[in-house]
Design an enzyme around this catalytic site. Structure first.
Site, PDB file in Angstrom:
ATOM      1  N   HIS A 178     127.246  20.514  40.888  1.00  0.00           N
ATOM      2  CA  HIS A 178     126.838  19.470  41.823  1.00  0.00           C
ATOM      3  C   HIS A 178     126.339  20.143  43.097  1.00  0.00           C
ATOM      4  O   HIS A 178     127.076  20.891  43.744  1.00  0.00           O
ATOM      5  CB  HIS A 178     127.994  18.527  42.139  1.00  0.00           C
ATOM      6  CG  HIS A 178     128.384  17.668  40.968  1.00  0.00           C
ATOM      7  ND1 HIS A 178     129.681  17.298  40.697  1.00  0.00           N
ATOM      8  CD2 HIS A 178     127.624  17.102  39.987  1.00  0.00           C
ATOM      9  CE1 HIS A 178     129.703  16.543  39.615  1.00  0.00           C
ATOM     10  NE2 HIS A 178     128.471  16.412  39.159  1.00  0.00           N
ATOM     11  N   GLU A 382     138.962  20.971  41.889  1.00  0.00           N
ATOM     12  CA  GLU A 382     138.344  20.240  43.004  1.00  0.00           C
ATOM     13  C   GLU A 382     138.941  20.795  44.293  1.00  0.00           C
ATOM     14  O   GLU A 382     140.111  20.582  44.590  1.00  0.00           O
ATOM     15  CB  GLU A 382     138.622  18.731  42.895  1.00  0.00           C
ATOM     16  CG  GLU A 382     137.998  18.057  41.684  1.00  0.00           C
ATOM     17  CD  GLU A 382     136.555  17.626  41.915  1.00  0.00           C
ATOM     18  OE1 GLU A 382     136.031  17.882  43.016  1.00  0.00           O
ATOM     19  OE2 GLU A 382     135.957  17.039  40.992  1.00  0.00           O
TER      20      GLU A 382
END
Length: 422
Positions: A178, A382
């Site tokens: 991303h 994350e």
């Protein structure tokens, strides 16, 4: 050693001025709110406005456990947004008052040494690749480049393999799938540097006894675009045949429960658009082909993301079922989280299956490796934070985040080995 790096800096500065006809996207007075969701109707309302990508942008998708979702709102929509929250009885907390101020602050790093590559600022693609070339030149006996393939815009997706001896188990790290998650490639380059330069005994053991396959920037087109045009860009850059919206979410484009269970979107304008079919994005297709080719060399697969502070494992497609080795996966996750929390920063990571801890996500790289290649230890990390800065994590937090990564990785690999997976 510094020549390539200095040349890349000049290239980056020069190319930054090429696009005068198309200035950088600005986010003046855009705000980010953390919303608490009480029911499915509220969630449906927020997810619907989240598809209006010029006005709203989902920063962090709905978290099943905390019942929270983070959303960026354009200044022109603020009054309507507040009315919408009031009408639907949705509570909110302002996390970022002015996104552009955060972006501007991110670029100002007075302590950064511009003459050498380091971890006090974020770097552009050309600079990261020049540094990678330096590393390959400096450590030719233990490093080699590998090429995953080409992006839609023709850029090379590059990785580095670090191997000190034949027969080592392999660990594969894919980073920056991303585009806007800049902390991921910063952490990947720091980790590469530590594997090659650290004198710490535990880190040396990690470097010497495992083969490391690391892609610092996977979504090369999107990453370039996030630096040159739009800091908040997430997706790939391939145009859509029947829609003006560009790109797909490469991490929803793998052929593992693709587009099932509302784990991705079929809307080309959505941030989680799964693509027209599995592997429609050249980047995802290339990674599938590359990993299939070297699958016998890989025992562990890890994908770097931000933000939220999670260690996520399969399954992504359902929270009703769990892998056969889920107890082991949780044991390893606990070791990772405990080691990070024990540092002076006290950072807390949650761990567990993606669908159970966070949300249903289908077509992800990690689930594809687990389900299709049969690799039993795969995780999504994350990174920081919990939303105060979100994707625009200040450069001063790069090294603390990396220190957490290292102790977490040491614990993760040690426990994985103890349980017989390595």
């Amino acid at each position: 050693m510094r020549l390539l790096w200095l040349l890349a800096t000049l290239v980056a500065l020069t190319s930054a001025g090429i696009h005068k006809d198309s200035p950088k996207e600005r986010y003046d007075n855009f705000r980010v709110y953390k919303l608490t969701i009480q029911n499915k109707i509220q969630l449906a309302v927020i997810e619907k406005i989240g598809e209006l990508t010029k006005k709203y942008n989902i920063w962090k998708e709905y978290d099943e456990r905390s019942r929270e979702i983070d959303i960026m709102v354009s200044p022109g929509e603020l009054n309507h947004f507040q009315e919408l929250l009031k009408f639907n009885n949705i509570s909110s907390e302002l996390m970022v008052e002015n996104v552009q101020e955060r972006i501007d602050e991110e670029q100002v790093t007075p302590t950064a040494d511009s003459a050498t590559f380091g971890w006090t600022k974020y770097y552009e693609l050309e600079e990261i690749e020049a540094w990678l070339d330096e590393i390959l030149n400096a450590y030719p006996s233990v490093t080699e480049e590998f090429i995953v393939g080409k992006s839609y815009e023709g850029r090379t997706i590059r990785g580095i393999k670090i191997s000190h001896k034949a027969g080592n188990p392999g660990i594969f790290i894919e980073s920056n799938i991303h585009a806007r998650e800049w902390i991921t490639s910063a952490s990947a380059t720091w980790f590469i540097n530590q594997l090659l330069t650290s004198e710490d005994a535990d880190v040396r053991s990690l470097a010497d006894n495992y083969d490391w396959h690391i892609i610092p920037v996977f979504n090369v087109d999107g990453f370039e675009y996030s630096h040159k045009k739009d800091r908040m860009w997430r997706k790939t850059r391939q145009p859509h045949a029947t829609n003006a919206c560009i790109g797909a979410d490469a991490n929803r484009n793998f052929d593992s429960y693709w587009l099932q269970n509302n784990g991705a979107s079929s809307n080309p304008c959505s941030q989680t658009f799964a693509g027209d079919n599995p592997g429609s994005e050249p980047e995802a297709k290339a990674l599938v082909e590359y990993l299939t080719k070297i699958q016998d060399q890989i025992s562990v697969y890890i994908s770097f993301h931000s933000y939220g502070q999670y260690l996520l494992s399969p399954y992504g497609h359902t929270k009703e079922e769990f892998p056969e080795n889920y107890n082991d996966i949780l044991t390893i996750g606990k070791a990772f989280a405990d080691s990070i929390e024990a540092l002076p920063y006290g950072t807390v990571y949650q761990y567990g299956s993606t669908a159970d801890v966070l949300y249903v996500a289908t077509g992800t790289s990690v689930d594809w490796v687990f389900n299709e290649l049969g690799k039993k230890i795969v995780y999504t990390i994350e990174y920081r934070d919990k939303g105060r800065y979100g994707f625009i994590l200040p450069p001063v937090q790069i090294i603390p985040n990396c220190e957490e990564l290292m102790v977490g990785m040491l614990a993760l690999i040690e426990k994985t080995k103890e349980l017989g997976y390595l």
